[in-house]
Design a protein around this motif. Structure first.
Motif, PDB file in Angstrom:
ATOM      1  N   GLY A 119       0.818  -1.199   0.000  1.00 29.43           N
ATOM      2  CA  GLY A 119       0.000   0.000   0.000  1.00 29.43           C
ATOM      3  C   GLY A 119       0.852   1.249   0.000  1.00 29.43           C
ATOM      4  N   SER A 120       0.198   2.395  -0.191  1.00 35.85           N
ATOM      5  CA  SER A 120       0.902   3.677  -0.154  1.00 35.85           C
ATOM      6  C   SER A 120      -0.099   4.787   0.141  1.00 35.85           C
ATOM      7  CB  SER A 120       1.626   3.960  -1.479  1.00 35.85           C
ATOM      8  OG  SER A 120       0.687   4.114  -2.529  1.00 35.85           O
ATOM      9  N   ALA A 121       0.447   5.910   0.603  1.00 36.44           N
ATOM     10  CA  ALA A 121      -0.393   7.077   0.878  1.00 36.44           C
ATOM     11  C   ALA A 121       0.394   8.346   0.609  1.00 36.44           C
ATOM     12  CB  ALA A 121      -0.877   7.063   2.324  1.00 36.44           C
ATOM     13  N   ASP A 122      -0.299   9.352   0.084  1.00 39.85           N
ATOM     14  CA  ASP A 122       0.241  10.695  -0.086  1.00 39.85           C
ATOM     15  C   ASP A 122      -0.665  11.663   0.657  1.00 39.85           C
ATOM     16  OD1 ASP A 122       2.413  11.246  -2.564  1.00 39.85           O
ATOM     17  OD2 ASP A 122       1.432   9.294  -2.600  1.00 39.85           O
ATOM     18  N   TYR A 123      -0.048  12.518   1.462  1.00 42.76           N
ATOM     19  CA  TYR A 123      -0.782  13.543   2.197  1.00 42.76           C
ATOM     20  C   TYR A 123      -0.253  14.907   1.763  1.00 42.76           C
ATOM     21  CZ  TYR A 123      -2.323  10.092   5.763  1.00 42.76           C
ATOM     22  OH  TYR A 123      -2.892   9.033   6.436  1.00 42.76           O
ATOM     23  N   TRP A 124      -1.150  15.763   1.293  1.00 44.86           N
ATOM     24  CA  TRP A 124      -0.808  17.164   1.088  1.00 44.86           C
ATOM     25  C   TRP A 124      -1.434  17.917   2.254  1.00 44.86           C
ATOM     26  CZ3 TRP A 124      -1.174  13.884  -2.998  1.00 44.86           C
ATOM     27  CH2 TRP A 124      -0.138  13.937  -3.943  1.00 44.86           C
ATOM     28  N   ILE A 125      -0.590  18.312   3.202  1.00 47.56           N
ATOM     29  CA  ILE A 125      -1.031  18.898   4.466  1.00 47.56           C
ATOM     30  C   ILE A 125      -0.869  20.414   4.365  1.00 47.56           C
ATOM     31  CG2 ILE A 125      -0.653  18.957   6.951  1.00 47.56           C
ATOM     32  CD1 ILE A 125       0.708  16.149   6.596  1.00 47.56           C
ATOM     33  N   ALA A 126      -1.982  21.108   4.371  1.00 46.32           N
ATOM     34  CA  ALA A 126      -1.946  22.566   4.244  1.00 46.32           C
ATOM     35  C   ALA A 126      -1.508  23.190   5.558  1.00 46.32           C
ATOM     36  CB  ALA A 126      -3.317  23.095   3.849  1.00 46.32           C
ATOM     37  N   LEU A 127      -0.634  24.202   5.469  1.00 45.72           N
ATOM     38  CA  LEU A 127      -0.238  24.976   6.632  1.00 45.72           C
ATOM     39  C   LEU A 127      -1.049  26.266   6.620  1.00 45.72           C
ATOM     40  CD1 LEU A 127       3.644  24.509   6.645  1.00 45.72           C
ATOM     41  CD2 LEU A 127       1.878  23.101   7.710  1.00 45.72           C
ATOM     42  N   THR A 128      -1.820  26.469   7.658  1.00 47.80           N
ATOM     43  CA  THR A 128      -2.749  27.588   7.678  1.00 47.80           C
ATOM     44  C   THR A 128      -2.908  28.106   9.100  1.00 47.80           C
ATOM     45  OG1 THR A 128      -5.049  28.236   7.205  1.00 47.80           O
ATOM     46  CG2 THR A 128      -4.689  25.979   7.892  1.00 47.80           C
ATOM     47  N   ARG A 129      -3.224  29.369   9.217  1.00 48.73           N
ATOM     48  CA  ARG A 129      -3.582  29.936  10.521  1.00 48.73           C
ATOM     49  C   ARG A 129      -5.075  29.655  10.719  1.00 48.73           C
ATOM     50  NH1 ARG A 129       0.629  32.800  12.468  1.00 48.73           N
ATOM     51  NH2 ARG A 129       2.240  33.412  10.980  1.00 48.73           N
ATOM     52  N   LEU A 130      -5.351  28.446  11.135  1.00 41.03           N
ATOM     53  CA  LEU A 130      -6.695  27.874  11.066  1.00 41.03           C
ATOM     54  C   LEU A 130      -7.741  28.693  11.801  1.00 41.03           C
ATOM     55  CD1 LEU A 130      -8.350  25.367  10.155  1.00 41.03           C
ATOM     56  CD2 LEU A 130      -7.738  24.307  12.332  1.00 41.03           C
ATOM     57  N   PHE A 131      -7.382  29.260  12.935  1.00 43.46           N
ATOM     58  CA  PHE A 131      -8.379  29.911  13.772  1.00 43.46           C
ATOM     59  C   PHE A 131      -8.402  31.438  13.597  1.00 43.46           C
ATOM     60  CE2 PHE A 131      -7.133  25.958  16.045  1.00 43.46           C
ATOM     61  CZ  PHE A 131      -8.326  25.276  15.851  1.00 43.46           C
ATOM     62  N   GLU A 132      -7.698  31.929  12.564  1.00 44.74           N
ATOM     63  CA  GLU A 132      -7.745  33.353  12.240  1.00 44.74           C
ATOM     64  C   GLU A 132      -8.926  33.636  11.304  1.00 44.74           C
ATOM     65  OE1 GLU A 132      -5.872  35.902  13.264  1.00 44.74           O
ATOM     66  OE2 GLU A 132      -4.668  34.632  14.603  1.00 44.74           O
ATOM     67  N   PRO A 133      -9.328  34.911  11.168  1.00 41.46           N
ATOM     68  CA  PRO A 133     -10.369  35.253  10.174  1.00 41.46           C
ATOM     69  C   PRO A 133      -9.918  34.867   8.765  1.00 41.46           C
ATOM     70  CG  PRO A 133     -10.012  37.064  11.701  1.00 41.46           C
ATOM     71  CD  PRO A 133      -8.922  36.059  11.976  1.00 41.46           C
ATOM     72  N   ALA A 134     -10.871  34.693   7.873  1.00 42.09           N
ATOM     73  CA  ALA A 134     -10.602  34.133   6.541  1.00 42.09           C
ATOM     74  C   ALA A 134      -9.485  34.857   5.800  1.00 42.09           C
ATOM     75  CB  ALA A 134     -11.887  34.143   5.710  1.00 42.09           C
ATOM     76  N   GLY A 135      -9.391  36.170   5.887  1.00 44.00           N
ATOM     77  CA  GLY A 135      -8.397  36.913   5.128  1.00 44.00           C
ATOM     78  C   GLY A 135      -7.003  36.891   5.721  1.00 44.00           C
ATOM     79  N   ARG A 136      -6.829  36.246   6.878  1.00 48.31           N
ATOM     80  CA  ARG A 136      -5.535  36.281   7.565  1.00 48.31           C
ATOM     81  C   ARG A 136      -4.966  34.884   7.803  1.00 48.31           C
ATOM     82  NH1 ARG A 136      -6.840  39.662  12.794  1.00 48.31           N
ATOM     83  NH2 ARG A 136      -4.724  38.947  13.297  1.00 48.31           N
ATOM     84  N   ARG A 137      -5.422  33.909   7.052  1.00 46.42           N
ATOM     85  CA  ARG A 137      -5.006  32.529   7.310  1.00 46.42           C
ATOM     86  C   ARG A 137      -3.756  32.104   6.534  1.00 46.42           C
ATOM     87  NH1 ARG A 137     -11.150  30.083   7.072  1.00 46.42           N
ATOM     88  NH2 ARG A 137     -11.843  31.025   9.044  1.00 46.42           N
ATOM     89  N   LYS A 138      -3.428  32.797   5.440  1.00 49.87           N
ATOM     90  CA  LYS A 138      -2.287  32.382   4.629  1.00 49.87           C
ATOM     91  C   LYS A 138      -0.971  32.734   5.308  1.00 49.87           C
ATOM     92  CE  LYS A 138      -4.680  32.486   0.197  1.00 49.87           C
ATOM     93  NZ  LYS A 138      -4.696  33.018  -1.189  1.00 49.87           N
ATOM     94  N   LEU A 139       0.047  31.897   5.058  1.00 49.04           N
ATOM     95  CA  LEU A 139       1.361  32.102   5.654  1.00 49.04           C
ATOM     96  C   LEU A 139       2.109  33.233   4.960  1.00 49.04           C
ATOM     97  CD1 LEU A 139       0.677  29.344   6.938  1.00 49.04           C
ATOM     98  CD2 LEU A 139       3.070  28.711   6.598  1.00 49.04           C
ATOM     99  N   THR A 140       2.876  33.972   5.754  1.00 52.50           N
ATOM    100  CA  THR A 140       3.758  34.995   5.200  1.00 52.50           C
ATOM    101  C   THR A 140       5.201  34.512   5.134  1.00 52.50           C
ATOM    102  OG1 THR A 140       4.011  35.964   7.404  1.00 52.50           O
ATOM    103  CG2 THR A 140       2.274  36.864   5.976  1.00 52.50           C
ATOM    104  N   GLU A 141       5.515  33.423   5.845  1.00 49.68           N
ATOM    105  CA  GLU A 141       6.840  32.820   5.780  1.00 49.68           C
ATOM    106  C   GLU A 141       6.749  31.355   6.190  1.00 49.68           C
ATOM    107  OE1 GLU A 141       9.450  34.787   8.461  1.00 49.68           O
ATOM    108  OE2 GLU A 141       8.277  34.312  10.246  1.00 49.68           O
ATOM    109  N   ILE A 142       7.753  30.583   5.790  1.00 50.28           N
ATOM    110  CA  ILE A 142       7.812  29.171   6.145  1.00 50.28           C
ATOM    111  C   ILE A 142       8.278  29.053   7.599  1.00 50.28           C
ATOM    112  CG2 ILE A 142       8.855  26.934   5.621  1.00 50.28           C
ATOM    113  CD1 ILE A 142       7.067  27.974   3.396  1.00 50.28           C
ATOM    114  N   PRO A 143       7.598  28.248   8.428  1.00 47.27           N
ATOM    115  CA  PRO A 143       8.081  28.054   9.796  1.00 47.27           C
ATOM    116  C   PRO A 143       9.552  27.627   9.800  1.00 47.27           C
ATOM    117  CG  PRO A 143       5.902  27.102   9.552  1.00 47.27           C
ATOM    118  CD  PRO A 143       6.345  27.517   8.177  1.00 47.27           C
ATOM    119  N   LYS A 144      10.316  28.182  10.731  1.00 41.97           N
ATOM    120  CA  LYS A 144      11.765  27.978  10.745  1.00 41.97           C
ATOM    121  C   LYS A 144      12.138  26.506  10.752  1.00 41.97           C
ATOM    122  CE  LYS A 144      15.977  29.439  13.123  1.00 41.97           C
ATOM    123  NZ  LYS A 144      16.532  30.266  14.241  1.00 41.97           N
TER     124      LYS A 144
END
Length: 286
Positions: A119-144
């Motif tokens: 078997g095999s699996a691929d996960y595309w895991i989105a990094l998001t500010r999940l609990f922020e308002p809709a317009g502020r969820r996208k990342l501005t930088e990659i976590p260190k």
């Protein structure tokens, strides 16, 4: 610092709940073996407590599972080869990123006289500010902690870029729809319906659809599942489940769509889509 693919091999036993009566792996239950391998490696790289403190939450966006037909033994060792990388797409209008995903890949092998892939699996895991308002969820930088990972551009045909039309079957042989409700024991700590609920529900709904249309579901097998998560459901929300299936020469292609409720009617856009392929052992009489 050079970029790398983060890789690790781990082992675990094949669980009772992962195997059907024919000793074949249940594709909807691969998450029991692959999920902790991928997320465990992610947590080693970027500890869970740091994720929560940063406000950046990794959430499943697209999952792909597949099994190789053949017997396995409950309790036997399962070798897991896991890899993590980053997949990004540049933003517009001053946003550095439109999408940031951790891509987790996990291949499963039985061990013994040579490793056999099961078997095999691929996960595309989105990094998001999940609990922020809709317009502020996208990342501005990659976590260190993740900046060491190999970074690749998101291809236009990659699963996180799939159009919603991928989860629509033209001219299905049979279709059905249900209206149900979400309850709290279907959710997890991310305030979403748990992945496993969608996977089991999709298999069950397809089986019921085929049975209701005269197919002998004792011969039904599922080999691949693709899942796209777009919009979450909360406890108490009505949910519309739409199921379509095509059977050709005993090969199955099916789609299960989960849609939010709009004044008693299904929303126009998909919330969660599941696409399954497999085989139907016996076709109905015509």
């Amino acid at each position: 610092m050079s970029k790398l693919f983060l890789e690790k091999e781990t082992r675990r036993e094949i669980r009772w709940s992962m195997v059907n009566q024919e000793r074949g792996l249940n594709v909807a239950h691969l998450n029991q073996a692959t999920g902790d391998a991928i997320y465990g490696l992610l947590e080693e790289t970027w500890p869970f407590a740091e994720q929560r403190a940063s406000g950046i939450i990794p959430v499943n966006h697209v999952l792909r599972y597949s099994v190789v037909p053949g017997p396995v033994d409950v309790g036997a060792p399962l070798l897991r080869r896991t890899r993590l990388s980053l997949v990004t797409r540049p933003g517009t209008a001053g946003q550095p990123y439109d999408k940031v995903h951790v891509h987790g890949q996990c291949e499963l092998f039985t061990t013994g006289d040579g490793d056999r892939q099961v078997g095999s699996a691929d996960y595309w895991i989105a990094l998001t500010r999940l609990f922020e308002p809709a317009g502020r969820r996208k990342l501005t930088e990659i976590p260190k902690r993740l900046q060491q990972l190999s970074e690749q551009s998101l291809d236009t045909d990659a699963p996180p870029a799939w159009p919603l039309e991928r989860f629509v079957l033209p001219d299905p042989d049979c279709s059905e729809s249900y209206r149900e409700v979400i309850h709290i024991n279907q959710t997890d700590i991310n305030h979403h319906v748990n992945t496993g609920v969608y996977l089991d529900t999709a298999q069950d709904k397809v089986a019921n659809l085929l049975f209701g249309n005269g197919y002998d579901v004792s011969g039904l097998r599922f080999y691949t599942i693709d899942v796209l998560y777009r919009k979450p459901f909360s406890p108490g929300q009505p949910i519309h489940v739409l199921i379509d299936a095509i059977v050709r020469d005993q090969s199955l292609d099916a789609v299960v769509r989960f849609l939010h409720d709009c004044d008693g009617q299904p929303a126009s856009r998909l919330s969660v889509g599941v696409r399954l392929t497999g085989a139907v052992g016996v076709s109905p009489e015509t």
